[in-house]
Design a protein around this motif. Structure first.
Motif, mmCIF file in Angstrom:
data_model
loop_
_atom_site.group_PDB
_atom_site.id
_atom_site.type_symbol
_atom_site.label_atom_id
_atom_site.label_comp_id
_atom_site.label_asym_id
_atom_site.label_seq_id
_atom_site.Cartn_x
_atom_site.Cartn_y
_atom_site.Cartn_z
ATOM 1 N N ARG A 46 47.528 28.749 22.890
ATOM 2 C CA ARG A 46 46.480 29.627 22.347
ATOM 3 C C ARG A 46 45.137 28.967 22.628
ATOM 4 O O ARG A 46 44.964 27.771 22.407
ATOM 5 C CB ARG A 46 46.698 29.772 20.838
ATOM 6 C CG ARG A 46 45.936 30.927 20.224
ATOM 7 C CD ARG A 46 46.652 32.234 20.380
ATOM 8 N NE ARG A 46 45.863 33.319 19.763
ATOM 9 C CZ ARG A 46 45.749 34.526 20.274
ATOM 10 N NH1 ARG A 46 46.334 34.822 21.388
ATOM 11 N NH2 ARG A 46 45.039 35.455 19.672
ATOM 12 N N SER A 83 41.248 27.886 22.243
ATOM 13 C CA SER A 83 40.407 27.599 21.074
ATOM 14 C C SER A 83 39.015 27.164 21.507
ATOM 15 O O SER A 83 38.776 26.873 22.677
ATOM 16 C CB SER A 83 41.049 26.490 20.233
ATOM 17 O OG SER A 83 41.032 25.284 20.982
ATOM 18 N N GLN A 103 42.293 40.871 18.915
ATOM 19 C CA GLN A 103 42.827 39.806 18.054
ATOM 20 C C GLN A 103 41.957 38.550 18.132
ATOM 21 O O GLN A 103 41.690 37.912 17.124
ATOM 22 C CB GLN A 103 44.286 39.493 18.435
ATOM 23 C CG GLN A 103 44.954 38.411 17.584
ATOM 24 C CD GLN A 103 44.944 38.703 16.084
ATOM 25 O OE1 GLN A 103 44.799 39.832 15.647
ATOM 26 N NE2 GLN A 103 45.081 37.645 15.279
ATOM 27 N N TYR A 104 41.498 38.203 19.347
ATOM 28 C CA TYR A 104 40.600 37.046 19.475
ATOM 29 C C TYR A 104 39.303 37.282 18.699
ATOM 30 O O TYR A 104 38.776 36.385 18.058
ATOM 31 C CB TYR A 104 40.288 36.754 20.949
ATOM 32 C CG TYR A 104 41.294 35.855 21.621
ATOM 33 C CD1 TYR A 104 41.605 34.600 21.094
ATOM 34 C CD2 TYR A 104 41.946 36.250 22.795
ATOM 35 C CE1 TYR A 104 42.538 33.773 21.703
ATOM 36 C CE2 TYR A 104 42.882 35.418 23.412
ATOM 37 C CZ TYR A 104 43.170 34.179 22.861
ATOM 38 O OH TYR A 104 44.090 33.351 23.473
ATOM 39 N N LYS A 120 38.969 39.097 16.035
ATOM 40 C CA LYS A 120 39.296 38.954 14.607
ATOM 41 C C LYS A 120 39.354 37.472 14.216
ATOM 42 O O LYS A 120 38.796 37.055 13.196
ATOM 43 C CB LYS A 120 40.637 39.632 14.322
ATOM 44 C CG LYS A 120 41.005 39.631 12.842
ATOM 45 C CD LYS A 120 42.411 40.138 12.614
ATOM 46 C CE LYS A 120 42.798 39.948 11.147
ATOM 47 N NZ LYS A 120 44.220 40.140 10.902
ATOM 48 N N GLU A 121 40.034 36.670 15.060
ATOM 49 C CA GLU A 121 40.161 35.232 14.758
ATOM 50 C C GLU A 121 38.802 34.529 14.776
ATOM 51 O O GLU A 121 38.537 33.649 13.966
ATOM 52 C CB GLU A 121 41.106 34.576 15.778
ATOM 53 C CG GLU A 121 42.562 34.953 15.551
ATOM 54 C CD GLU A 121 43.479 34.515 16.691
ATOM 55 O OE1 GLU A 121 43.062 33.675 17.508
ATOM 56 O OE2 GLU A 121 44.612 35.026 16.765
ATOM 57 N N GLU A 130 36.938 35.240 11.538
ATOM 58 C CA GLU A 130 37.532 34.777 10.282
ATOM 59 C C GLU A 130 36.685 33.678 9.671
ATOM 60 O O GLU A 130 36.217 32.770 10.347
ATOM 61 C CB GLU A 130 38.970 34.298 10.504
ATOM 62 C CG GLU A 130 39.959 35.432 10.226
ATOM 63 C CD GLU A 130 41.372 35.134 10.716
ATOM 64 O OE1 GLU A 130 41.689 33.964 10.919
ATOM 65 O OE2 GLU A 130 42.132 36.102 10.904
ATOM 66 N N GLU A 135 50.254 41.696 19.164
ATOM 67 C CA GLU A 135 49.319 40.811 18.446
ATOM 68 C C GLU A 135 48.931 41.359 17.069
ATOM 69 O O GLU A 135 47.828 41.122 16.571
ATOM 70 C CB GLU A 135 48.028 40.620 19.269
ATOM 71 C CG GLU A 135 48.266 40.203 20.697
ATOM 72 C CD GLU A 135 47.886 38.758 20.984
ATOM 73 O OE1 GLU A 135 47.456 38.055 20.059
ATOM 74 O OE2 GLU A 135 48.023 38.357 22.132
#
Length: 542
Positions: free
Chosen positions: A55, A57, A133-134, A136-137, A140, A178
């Motif tokens: 994943r 980062s 999804q990225y 959203k992450e 966060e 996802e």
């Protein structure tokens, strides 16, 4: 500095020439080059590790953040588009992460460019779900939602600008990924369908087939809506059918794919035989073992013959753009007679093996030449009988295949072997078979290894080389001189912009040097992605 009379090729990523202690030529790794490495394989460093999917980062995207802070966001978005559309990226995750980051950058111009690029970068629903999804992450912990007006418009445009039939296939094949579904996206984006056919698909996704039947039963529908409606009806019909013959007929008539079927359907041999007829060739190669194990492909059977014909069909190979290394991986895996996980075992079928062998040589037409001067050097100092991690390929076969790929597709390729502290005669040539090339490498005696020998040989013999590819499975490097220094001397003497790729075929992470020289790359293990990395480096793209 460069010797007088030599030339330096400038690239878009700026080869910075500095004088060094040894009078060599040091190429600075620019932030743009680091970004391109990240987009290619998910790391800004000079190490590519085969089959490593992690994943992405923030920690691995330092150059990306730096370029955004410098106000070069529009440039970043252009690179993201280039790497995804021109198939330069080995892994797509880093591009999706980078695009998500650009969509929430503080600079308006960057955000606009990123949202506009969404439909070009995300070619199918899985890509779109990944970017969301990225996003959203990344949001966060910031206590704010992601569904602003710009994202709603970009997602709506993604659906509205698709061809209706293609979208109908896409939403029934990839329903969710996802943690996101089409229903979520259309609802959160408040999508207003651009035409009747998209409105129909939107209703199908949000209200289901029953909602569609109620809404469209008595309507006067356009030709396109009728076409989409009948396709969705087929997808629904197959979902509720327990009749094997009916399922097979629907598959064959409407080119349905396995993602649109129920798990129960896939217990039938006849259903698999119907699916195999139109299944993408990449998928066929992946499941040959399972199909043989389940007796779906039987010796002498008509399905086996049809699969063999497809595997070695030049038209099919060209259409699927299958690389010889992909065929080799599939072939060696099939030959093994056993899956990596689980208990699946099979007796390899000789006709399938022959078809794959034929396909291996035919698929060289799919390798586009880079047009550079290559030296491919194989270290035979240690036994070439070990296996490349994560594959069924022995290092000897892998080394022979890699040398053949360059010897057959690049006009200026010199193949060398080195052992016992010296280069040894090696007659691997473009007209050899894979078996002959492997035998040629294996018969050379072993000894201590010195990976700088091919570079020193080229320098001393006045051969200008653009790309040195050194293959070894020795985890312990021994050098008479440092590879970086040897490379710099070669650049200085030949005037060539020489690069060096060190491939540790059995390596799981060691490297030759921690270097800031942009012309040097380390590859640990080997896979199809490694060939893309070599190609990108040769073309100054990373």
């Amino acid at each position: 500095m460069e010797p007088s009379g030599s030339t330096t090729i400038a690239s878009s990523n700026n080869h910075t020439q500095n004088s060094t202690g040894g009078g060599g030529c040091l190429w600075e790794v620019s932030e743009k080059a680091r970004l391109c490495r990240f987009l290619c394989y998910g790391s800004e460093g000079d190490i590519y590790t085969a089959r490593e999917e992690g994943r992405v980062s923030m920690e691995s995207a330092v150059a990306l953040l730096s370029l955004l802070q410098e106000g070069r966001g529009a440039e970043v978005v252009e690179e993201i588009k280039r790497f995804t559309q021109d198939e330069r990226a080995v892994r797509l995750g880093p591009s999706f992460f980078a695009l998500a980051l650009c969509t929430q950058h503080s600079e308006l111009k960057t955000r606009q460019a990123a949202f506009k690029a969404l439909k070009e970068v995300c070619r199918d629903p899985a890509h779109l779900f990944s970017v969301i999804q990225y996003k959203k992450e990344l949001k966060e912990g910031m206590k704010c939602g992601i569904w602003g007006r710009a994202l709603r418009k970009a997602v709506s445009d993604w659906y509205n600008e698709q061809d209706a039939m293609s979208l109908a296939v896409a939403v029934t094949k990839c329903k969710q990924r996802e943690g996101w579904s089409h229903q979520d996206l259309l609802r959160l984006a408040h999508t207003k369908p651009a035409n009747e056919a998209i409105a129909l698909i939107s209703k199908y996704v949000t209200k289901g087939w029953k909602g569609v039947q109620v809404a469209y039963a008595d309507k006067e529908n356009s030709e396109e809506v009728v076409k989409v409606l009948s396709y969705l009806e087929v997808v629904e019909k197959v979902k509720h059918s327990c009749d094997e013959t009916e399922v097979i007929n629907l598959i064959e008539e409407h080119k349905l794919e396995r993602e649109q079927l129920l798990t129960d359907h896939l217990k039938s041999k006849q259903v698999w035989r119907a699916l195999l007829k139109e299944m993408p060739l990449h998928s066929v190669l992946r499941i040959l073992g399972r199909m043989t194990s389940n007796k779906i492909l039987e010796p002498g059977g008509s399905e086996t013959q049809a699969v063999c014909d497809r595997i070695q069909s030049e038209t099919a190979l060209k259409k699927a753009k299958i690389h010889p290394f992909s065929i080799l991986l599939a072939s060696e895996n099939y030959k093994r007679g056993q899956g990596y996980q689980g208990k699946t075992k099979w007796e390899p079928d000789s006709s399938i093996l022959r078809a794959m062998d034929s396909a291996f040589y035919k698929s060289f037409m799919n390798v586009e030449p880079v047009g550079k001067r290559f030296v491919v050097a194989v270290d035979v100092s240690t036994s070439l009988s070990s296996v490349v991690p994560g594959t069924s390929i022995s290092t000897a076969v892998a080394a022979a295949a890699i040398t053949m790929i360059f010897a057959r597709t690049e006009a200026d390729t010199q193949v060398l072997a080195y052992s016992e502290g010296a280069l040894v005669p090696c007659t691997v040539s473009a007209d050899m078979t894979l078996a002959q090339a492997t035998v040629e490498l294996v018969k050379i005696p072993g000894g201590s290894t010195d990976c700088t020998l091919p570079i020193i040989w080229a320098t001393e013999n006045g051969k200008a080389v653009d790309m040195f590819i050194i293959l070894t499975n020795n985890p312990l490097w021994a050098f008479t001189a440092s590879p970086v220094e040897s490379l710099q001397k070669h650049r200085q003497k030949s005037g060539a912009n020489s690069k060096l790729v060190m491939c540790g075929l059995t390596s799981i992470g060691h490297t030759i040097a921690d270097t800031e020289d942009r012309g040097l790359m380390n590859i640990c293990g080997f896979d199809l992605g490694a060939l893309s990395v070599i190609r990108n480096l040769a073309q100054d793209l990373i």
